[in-house]
Design a protein around this motif. Structure first.
Motif, PDB file in Angstrom:
ATOM      1  N   ALA A  10       0.826  -1.205   0.000  1.00 43.32           N
ATOM      2  CA  ALA A  10       0.000   0.000   0.000  1.00 43.32           C
ATOM      3  C   ALA A  10       0.859   1.253   0.000  1.00 43.32           C
ATOM      4  CB  ALA A  10      -0.936  -0.008   1.205  1.00 43.32           C
ATOM      5  N   ALA A  11       1.974   1.212   0.716  1.00 47.39           N
ATOM      6  CA  ALA A  11       2.870   2.371   0.749  1.00 47.39           C
ATOM      7  C   ALA A  11       3.463   2.653  -0.628  1.00 47.39           C
ATOM      8  CB  ALA A  11       3.986   2.148   1.769  1.00 47.39           C
ATOM      9  N   TYR A  12       3.830   1.610  -1.354  1.00 48.35           N
ATOM     10  CA  TYR A  12       4.353   1.794  -2.703  1.00 48.35           C
ATOM     11  C   TYR A  12       3.278   2.381  -3.626  1.00 48.35           C
ATOM     12  CZ  TYR A  12       8.265  -1.197  -1.282  1.00 48.35           C
ATOM     13  OH  TYR A  12       9.362  -1.714  -0.643  1.00 48.35           O
ATOM     14  N   ALA A  13       2.056   1.865  -3.499  1.00 44.57           N
ATOM     15  CA  ALA A  13       0.971   2.363  -4.351  1.00 44.57           C
ATOM     16  C   ALA A  13       0.677   3.829  -4.069  1.00 44.57           C
ATOM     17  CB  ALA A  13      -0.287   1.522  -4.141  1.00 44.57           C
ATOM     18  N   ALA A  14       0.854   4.238  -2.804  1.00 44.52           N
ATOM     19  CA  ALA A  14       0.572   5.624  -2.425  1.00 44.52           C
ATOM     20  C   ALA A  14       1.753   6.561  -2.670  1.00 44.52           C
ATOM     21  CB  ALA A  14       0.170   5.684  -0.946  1.00 44.52           C
ATOM     22  N   SER A  15       2.885   6.024  -3.146  1.00 39.68           N
ATOM     23  CA  SER A  15       4.081   6.851  -3.325  1.00 39.68           C
ATOM     24  C   SER A  15       3.981   7.785  -4.520  1.00 39.68           C
ATOM     25  CB  SER A  15       5.312   5.945  -3.478  1.00 39.68           C
ATOM     26  OG  SER A  15       5.249   5.224  -4.704  1.00 39.68           O
ATOM     27  N   GLY A  16       3.099   7.480  -5.465  1.00 43.51           N
ATOM     28  CA  GLY A  16       2.978   8.304  -6.662  1.00 43.51           C
ATOM     29  C   GLY A  16       3.873   7.862  -7.802  1.00 43.51           C
ATOM     30  N   LEU A  17       4.729   6.855  -7.553  1.00 52.48           N
ATOM     31  CA  LEU A  17       5.613   6.355  -8.593  1.00 52.48           C
ATOM     32  C   LEU A  17       4.890   5.311  -9.454  1.00 52.48           C
ATOM     33  CD1 LEU A  17       8.861   5.977  -6.450  1.00 52.48           C
ATOM     34  CD2 LEU A  17       8.281   7.823  -8.042  1.00 52.48           C
ATOM     35  N   LYS A  18       5.403   5.095 -10.640  1.00 52.83           N
ATOM     36  CA  LYS A  18       4.733   4.196 -11.582  1.00 52.83           C
ATOM     37  C   LYS A  18       4.815   2.748 -11.122  1.00 52.83           C
ATOM     38  CE  LYS A  18       4.502   2.855 -16.457  1.00 52.83           C
ATOM     39  NZ  LYS A  18       5.072   3.025 -17.812  1.00 52.83           N
ATOM     40  N   MET A  19       3.667   2.061 -11.163  1.00 53.88           N
ATOM     41  CA  MET A  19       3.580   0.648 -10.834  1.00 53.88           C
ATOM     42  C   MET A  19       3.124  -0.134 -12.060  1.00 53.88           C
ATOM     43  SD  MET A  19       1.810   0.566  -7.042  1.00 53.88           S
ATOM     44  CE  MET A  19       1.789  -1.241  -7.094  1.00 53.88           C
ATOM     45  N   THR A  20       3.674  -1.331 -12.219  1.00 52.35           N
ATOM     46  CA  THR A  20       3.289  -2.196 -13.323  1.00 52.35           C
ATOM     47  C   THR A  20       3.112  -3.619 -12.811  1.00 52.35           C
ATOM     48  OG1 THR A  20       4.548  -0.861 -14.908  1.00 52.35           O
ATOM     49  CG2 THR A  20       3.942  -3.084 -15.591  1.00 52.35           C
ATOM     50  N   ASP A  21       2.078  -4.303 -13.289  1.00 52.95           N
ATOM     51  CA  ASP A  21       1.823  -5.694 -12.920  1.00 52.95           C
ATOM     52  C   ASP A  21       2.180  -6.613 -14.078  1.00 52.95           C
ATOM     53  OD1 ASP A  21       0.874  -4.844 -10.494  1.00 52.95           O
ATOM     54  OD2 ASP A  21      -1.240  -4.941 -11.056  1.00 52.95           O
ATOM     55  N   ILE A  22       2.842  -7.722 -13.751  1.00 56.68           N
ATOM     56  CA  ILE A  22       3.104  -8.797 -14.707  1.00 56.68           C
ATOM     57  C   ILE A  22       2.303 -10.002 -14.231  1.00 56.68           C
ATOM     58  CG2 ILE A  22       4.832 -10.317 -15.735  1.00 56.68           C
ATOM     59  CD1 ILE A  22       6.903  -8.173 -15.241  1.00 56.68           C
ATOM     60  N   GLU A  23       1.435 -10.521 -15.077  1.00 58.70           N
ATOM     61  CA  GLU A  23       0.554 -11.615 -14.666  1.00 58.70           C
ATOM     62  C   GLU A  23       1.047 -12.949 -15.210  1.00 58.70           C
ATOM     63  OE1 GLU A  23      -3.797 -12.504 -16.057  1.00 58.70           O
ATOM     64  OE2 GLU A  23      -3.923 -11.063 -14.391  1.00 58.70           O
ATOM     65  N   PHE A  24       0.948 -13.981 -14.376  1.00 59.16           N
ATOM     66  CA  PHE A  24       1.269 -15.335 -14.821  1.00 59.16           C
ATOM     67  C   PHE A  24       0.084 -16.250 -14.523  1.00 59.16           C
ATOM     68  CE2 PHE A  24       2.655 -15.151 -10.407  1.00 59.16           C
ATOM     69  CZ  PHE A  24       2.219 -16.369  -9.877  1.00 59.16           C
ATOM     70  N   ASP A  25      -0.006 -17.323 -15.257  1.00 56.62           N
ATOM     71  CA  ASP A  25      -1.115 -18.258 -15.104  1.00 56.62           C
ATOM     72  C   ASP A  25      -0.812 -19.211 -13.946  1.00 56.62           C
ATOM     73  OD1 ASP A  25      -3.392 -19.716 -15.430  1.00 56.62           O
ATOM     74  OD2 ASP A  25      -2.645 -20.900 -17.108  1.00 56.62           O
ATOM     75  N   GLY A  26      -1.352 -18.912 -12.813  1.00 55.09           N
ATOM     76  CA  GLY A  26      -1.097 -19.725 -11.631  1.00 55.09           C
ATOM     77  C   GLY A  26      -1.830 -19.168 -10.432  1.00 55.09           C
ATOM     78  N   ARG A  27      -1.530 -19.755  -9.282  1.00 54.33           N
ATOM     79  CA  ARG A  27      -2.188 -19.339  -8.046  1.00 54.33           C
ATOM     80  C   ARG A  27      -1.281 -19.630  -6.867  1.00 54.33           C
ATOM     81  NH1 ARG A  27      -8.068 -21.600  -5.883  1.00 54.33           N
ATOM     82  NH2 ARG A  27      -7.984 -20.669  -3.805  1.00 54.33           N
ATOM     83  N   LEU A  28      -1.241 -18.707  -5.909  1.00 56.33           N
ATOM     84  CA  LEU A  28      -0.465 -18.925  -4.693  1.00 56.33           C
ATOM     85  C   LEU A  28      -1.255 -19.814  -3.750  1.00 56.33           C
ATOM     86  CD1 LEU A  28       0.890 -15.310  -4.066  1.00 56.33           C
ATOM     87  CD2 LEU A  28       2.065 -17.223  -5.156  1.00 56.33           C
ATOM     88  N   GLN A  29      -0.560 -20.742  -3.107  1.00 58.83           N
ATOM     89  CA  GLN A  29      -1.233 -21.682  -2.214  1.00 58.83           C
ATOM     90  C   GLN A  29      -1.130 -21.248  -0.755  1.00 58.83           C
ATOM     91  OE1 GLN A  29      -3.084 -24.135  -3.359  1.00 58.83           O
ATOM     92  NE2 GLN A  29      -2.527 -23.579  -5.462  1.00 58.83           N
ATOM     93  N   GLY A  30       0.050 -21.269  -0.215  1.00 59.25           N
ATOM     94  CA  GLY A  30       0.217 -20.937   1.199  1.00 59.25           C
ATOM     95  C   GLY A  30       0.426 -19.449   1.402  1.00 59.25           C
ATOM     96  N   ARG A  31      -0.140 -18.914   2.462  1.00 60.91           N
ATOM     97  CA  ARG A  31       0.055 -17.518   2.825  1.00 60.91           C
ATOM     98  C   ARG A  31       0.483 -17.436   4.283  1.00 60.91           C
ATOM     99  NH1 ARG A  31       1.207 -14.860  -1.156  1.00 60.91           N
ATOM    100  NH2 ARG A  31       0.624 -12.905  -0.179  1.00 60.91           N
ATOM    101  N   ALA A  32       1.243 -16.420   4.625  1.00 62.68           N
ATOM    102  CA  ALA A  32       1.727 -16.260   5.989  1.00 62.68           C
ATOM    103  C   ALA A  32       0.571 -16.017   6.945  1.00 62.68           C
ATOM    104  CB  ALA A  32       2.720 -15.090   6.054  1.00 62.68           C
ATOM    105  N   PRO A  33       0.667 -16.532   8.191  1.00 60.31           N
ATOM    106  CA  PRO A  33      -0.402 -16.287   9.162  1.00 60.31           C
ATOM    107  C   PRO A  33      -0.467 -14.824   9.559  1.00 60.31           C
ATOM    108  CG  PRO A  33       1.500 -17.338  10.211  1.00 60.31           C
ATOM    109  CD  PRO A  33       1.745 -17.375   8.733  1.00 60.31           C
ATOM    110  N   GLY A  34      -1.596 -14.446  10.160  1.00 62.77           N
ATOM    111  CA  GLY A  34      -1.764 -13.060  10.588  1.00 62.77           C
ATOM    112  C   GLY A  34      -2.252 -12.129   9.503  1.00 62.77           C
ATOM    113  N   ARG A  35      -2.772 -12.676   8.403  1.00 63.40           N
ATOM    114  CA  ARG A  35      -3.203 -11.835   7.294  1.00 63.40           C
ATOM    115  C   ARG A  35      -4.432 -11.008   7.646  1.00 63.40           C
ATOM    116  NH1 ARG A  35       0.900 -11.418   3.997  1.00 63.40           N
ATOM    117  NH2 ARG A  35      -0.510 -10.748   2.348  1.00 63.40           N
TER     118      ARG A  35
END
Length: 305
Positions: A182-207
């Motif tokens: 969120a901090a990067y998105a709010a910085s005002g600098l250019k952001m770009t997404d690269i998409e791949f065909d897949g899905r993340l399985q495990g995520r860190a606790p405390g989300r």
């Protein structure tokens, strides 16, 4: 590829190792191979946030044969993904920094260098994102994006590459980042997404806790929710006021009941209105206080061939 033909920018790769991290050696072998193939200078930074002793020992043994140095940050106690990665970012010295929140690799390793090429085209933040996400993550990002003031939309990502300029920009506003994305998105600098065909399985606790904190700190969701509740309660108070006046004019009210209800109705309406303002100021105070947070590091271990 000769050393002279490789990219000359210094690269850092920060990798988070949590309690649920499996054997990290295969991931680091893949990562080091990609970096060695394309960059003349790079470093690896592993954040040991209560990772298992076997995982750290295996990584330490592998690092003895790694062509570039490996730095292991041993956190004093388990402090979570965002805090651990903040420590890793502070230790990294590269012109470009890869952030790996996990050692999961559902993507083609070639995307690691592709993210760098995208950054060279003018993007300060490059996120490599799966095409499919969990329902819970999708709901969170919908709420977040609907209430944020950023020109860029957030989404689930497998890893990201940020420039030193982006890191300096966000740290100029806050020395500690409760939610880096969120901090990067709010910085005002250019952001770009690269998409791949897949899905993340495990995520860190405390989300869930991170999601709640992020909505409060980086969006107007908390204020809008409280304002909506206040408006509903004020509308109900107004209905009660009308009902009180109707009973007084057409019925046989108990003596003193009308006055009591009138005072209570207006009083609660005023309280709800004031609470809306108070909650807004509290959200601003939280925004100021959280910037004083720090992390605890037990030791820093540097391993070089």
């Amino acid at each position: 590829m000769s050393v002279t033909s490789k990219e000359q920018n210094f690269i850092s790769a920060v990798v988070y190792l949590g309690a649920a991290t499996p054997d990290p050696v295969p991931f680091f072998e893949t990562l080091a191979a990609e970096l060695e193939a394309h960059f003349a200078q790079y470093e690896l930074v592993a954040v040991d946030d209560a990772a298992g002793p076997d995982a750290v020992a295996a990584l330490r043994a592998w690092a003895a044969s790694c062509p570039k140095p490996l730095t292991i940050l041993h956190m004093s106690l388990r402090q979570g993904l965002e805090t651990g990665m903040n420590a890793g970012l502070d230790a990294a010295i590269g012109d470009y920094v890869y952030e790996f929140d996990s050692t999961e690799t559902p993507y083609d390793p070639a995307l690691i260098f592709k993210a760098y090429e995208t950054a060279q085209a003018g993007s300060d933040i490059v996120s490599v994102c799966p095409a499919r996400t969990r329902d819970g993550s999708g709901l969170f990002y919908k709420i977040f994006n609907a209430n944020s003031h950023s020109a860029y939309r957030l989404r689930t990502d497998a890893f990201r590459l940020v420039t030193r300029r982006a890191i300096n920009r966000v740290h100029a506003t806050s020395p500690h980042l409760p939610y880096r994305k969120a901090a990067y998105a709010a910085s005002g600098l250019k952001m770009t997404d690269i998409e791949f065909d897949g899905r993340l399985q495990g995520r860190a606790p405390g989300r869930f806790g991170l999601a709640a904190d992020s909505l409060v700190l980086y969006t107007d969701a908390g204020f809008r929710f409280s304002a909506g509740i206040a408006l509903v309660m004020m509308a109900l108070a107004l209905v009660e006021l009308v009902y009180t006046l109707v009973i007084f004019c057409t019925g046989q009210p108990i003596e003193g009941w009308t006055t009591t209800m009138f005072v209570l109705t207006l009083g609660f309406a005023g309280v709800f209105a004031i609470l809306t303002v108070v909650i807004k100021y509290l959200s601003l105070l939280v925004d100021l206080v959280f910037k004083k947070q720090r992390y605890l590091i037990e030791s820093i271990e540097k391993i070089q061939k």
